[in-house]
Design a protein around this motif. Sequence first.
Motif, PDB file in Angstrom:
ATOM      1  N   UNK A  95       0.823  -1.214   0.000  1.00  0.00           N
ATOM      2  CA  UNK A  95       0.000   0.000   0.000  1.00  0.00           C
ATOM      3  C   UNK A  95       0.857   1.264   0.000  1.00  0.00           C
ATOM      4  N   UNK A 100       2.203   2.231  -7.924  1.00  0.00           N
ATOM      5  CA  UNK A 100       0.866   1.645  -8.035  1.00  0.00           C
ATOM      6  C   UNK A 100       0.051   2.266  -9.168  1.00  0.00           C
ATOM      7  N   UNK A 101       0.242   3.565  -9.378  1.00  0.00           N
ATOM      8  CA  UNK A 101      -0.590   4.213 -10.387  1.00  0.00           C
ATOM      9  C   UNK A 101      -0.058   3.977 -11.797  1.00  0.00           C
ATOM     10  N   UNK A 103       0.554   0.877 -12.860  1.00  0.00           N
ATOM     11  CA  UNK A 103       0.242  -0.494 -13.227  1.00  0.00           C
ATOM     12  C   UNK A 103      -1.252  -0.655 -13.430  1.00  0.00           C
ATOM     13  N   UNK A 106      -3.739  -4.198  -9.939  1.00  0.00           N
ATOM     14  CA  UNK A 106      -3.217  -3.913  -8.605  1.00  0.00           C
ATOM     15  C   UNK A 106      -2.601  -5.180  -8.008  1.00  0.00           C
TER      16      UNK A 106
ATOM     17  N   UNK B  40      -1.912   5.044  -0.232  1.00  0.00           N
ATOM     18  CA  UNK B  40      -2.111   4.382  -1.525  1.00  0.00           C
ATOM     19  C   UNK B  40      -2.764   5.250  -2.603  1.00  0.00           C
ATOM     20  N   UNK B  41      -3.818   5.977  -2.262  1.00  0.00           N
ATOM     21  CA  UNK B  41      -4.538   6.762  -3.279  1.00  0.00           C
ATOM     22  C   UNK B  41      -4.312   8.261  -3.082  1.00  0.00           C
ATOM     23  N   UNK B  44      -5.448  11.172  -5.485  1.00  0.00           N
ATOM     24  CA  UNK B  44      -6.574  10.670  -6.306  1.00  0.00           C
ATOM     25  C   UNK B  44      -7.874  11.258  -5.768  1.00  0.00           C
ATOM     26  N   UNK B  68      -7.524   5.559   2.517  1.00  0.00           N
ATOM     27  CA  UNK B  68      -6.543   5.307   1.458  1.00  0.00           C
ATOM     28  C   UNK B  68      -5.901   6.616   0.987  1.00  0.00           C
ATOM     29  N   UNK B 301     -10.064   1.981  -8.334  1.00  0.00           N
ATOM     30  CA  UNK B 301      -9.875   3.421  -8.521  1.00  0.00           C
ATOM     31  C   UNK B 301      -8.436   3.771  -8.848  1.00  0.00           C
ATOM     32  N   UNK B 302      -8.267   4.790  -9.715  1.00  0.00           N
ATOM     33  CA  UNK B 302      -6.961   5.378  -9.929  1.00  0.00           C
ATOM     34  C   UNK B 302      -5.975   4.511 -10.681  1.00  0.00           C
ATOM     35  N   UNK B 303      -6.479   3.549 -11.471  1.00  0.00           N
ATOM     36  CA  UNK B 303      -5.563   2.782 -12.307  1.00  0.00           C
ATOM     37  C   UNK B 303      -5.367   3.534 -13.608  1.00  0.00           C
TER      38      UNK B 303
END
Lengths: 208, 311
Positions: A95, A100-101, A103, A106, B40-41, B44, B68, B301-303
Amino acid sequence: MPNPHTPPSSPTERPTAQRPGAPRSGDERVVLDDTAIRRALVRIAHEVLERNEGQDRLYLVAIPNGGVPLARQLAENLRSISGLELPVGILDTTLYRDDLTLRGERPPLRRTEMPSAVDGRIVILVDDVANTGRTIRAAMDALMDFGRPSGVQVVALVDRGHRELPIRIDYVGKNIPTHARELVILRGRNGSLEPPLEVVVVSKGGDA
Amino acid sequence: MIGRDLLGIEDLDRADLERILETAERMQEVGTREVKKVPTLRGRTIVNLFFEPSTRTRTSFEIAGKRLSADVVNFSPTSSSLTKDESILDTARTLDAMAPDAVVVRHKVAGVPKRIADALAAPVINAGDGAHEHPTQALLDLLTVYQEKGRIDGLSVTIVGDVLHSRVARSNIYGFLKLGAEVRVAAPPTLIPPAIETLGVKAFTSLREALDGADVVMALRIQRERLDGAYVPSIREYSATFGLDRTKLRFAKDDAIVMHPGPVNRGVELSHDLADHRPSVILDQVRNGVALRMAVLYLFAGRPVAAAQEG
């Protein structure tokens, strides 16, 4: 258009036994066998004790998946050498990754279990393969969310050395110079992380 | 394979469900930390687009997004002009122009999240549409049952109440069947959809028969306006026949658990006592809702847009 089924390899890719799809057909050589791994972990245990003399507030924190069996073995070595009973935690860094963004798919999350508070302890992070330093960076950020350790040190069974961040590994099992296109994998019996363990270098070839 | 949007459980296969549930179990650990937030986000944006009021689901998504580190914006158009399809899509497109990384949609009309998803670049997560689906509710119910029982395969699940109007029931029927449970529904005949058995469930008008041997009993919320004659003669009669209390629960297995998507009409679907105490697990469902929605936001989300569309 990239195929989302085969995520692009990235600097923080941490190939371990957790990736059973790792190529078996490619060139594969064992660089550490079970005996060599055990020997390295005994030596590292001595180094940890020497460096942290008189310090009993140590806390071993494994980075999954490969770090887990190594941290357990290290804890056992420290107990048999000095009688120290150290807590062993598991800290997933997923995490906190910085890619991460980038790919499409996830990555799966792994277990985090932190049985003891980190405040005022010297945390020794244990990883199987150090390379870019990005996983260690993520682990340190994660650690700080659990409290304020009095120090952080890092064990890596293998150091590949392609550092992209100013991160130092304090205890190295073996330096293994590798090509960026090679994978270094810690694995156990039948794709598990049960002993006997070994570290192999696999050439990725054209498609991995 | 997890796609761009989460519109319904019907679209997911067993592996998708398992992946979401496993991710949610990992997310539960974050909720036990003193600092309940991961980066993580970060950076976003998640928009909660709720055309139908819902404090509970919206709050759950909001907390999940914030844990997140996403920026969560709530947008709840209530004006009656928005019931027209054109204005709904117009609103959604306006939001999309602000480049959110996910849009969580609730609407009283079935199919609206799908229509919005077709018009938007951002992934859409269905937070409940009409009597169609409420996928995150079913997923949190699956997670709760899995953690209570240690498995879902082979369990017997009885859903009691207004199945006809319930998106929670539909999503749960898909979810439990896909994970290998047996599903029964029990309701007055007026509240059982005519073709329900084609989904693979057994329908009962006798609560006692439906409960026989059940591991899980899920009561559905019944809207008060459906209790005044059109579907059931009266609240009193509904509650006497289909309201769960400890006496009726004896027909289920000894270790059966009781669930409810909330908010409970106390004394109607569940007795006061059952609403508050074991074997009901209603607060666990709420607690699991946050971790489950964290998992959904993590996975959807956010890919990168191209990958998310193909995926």
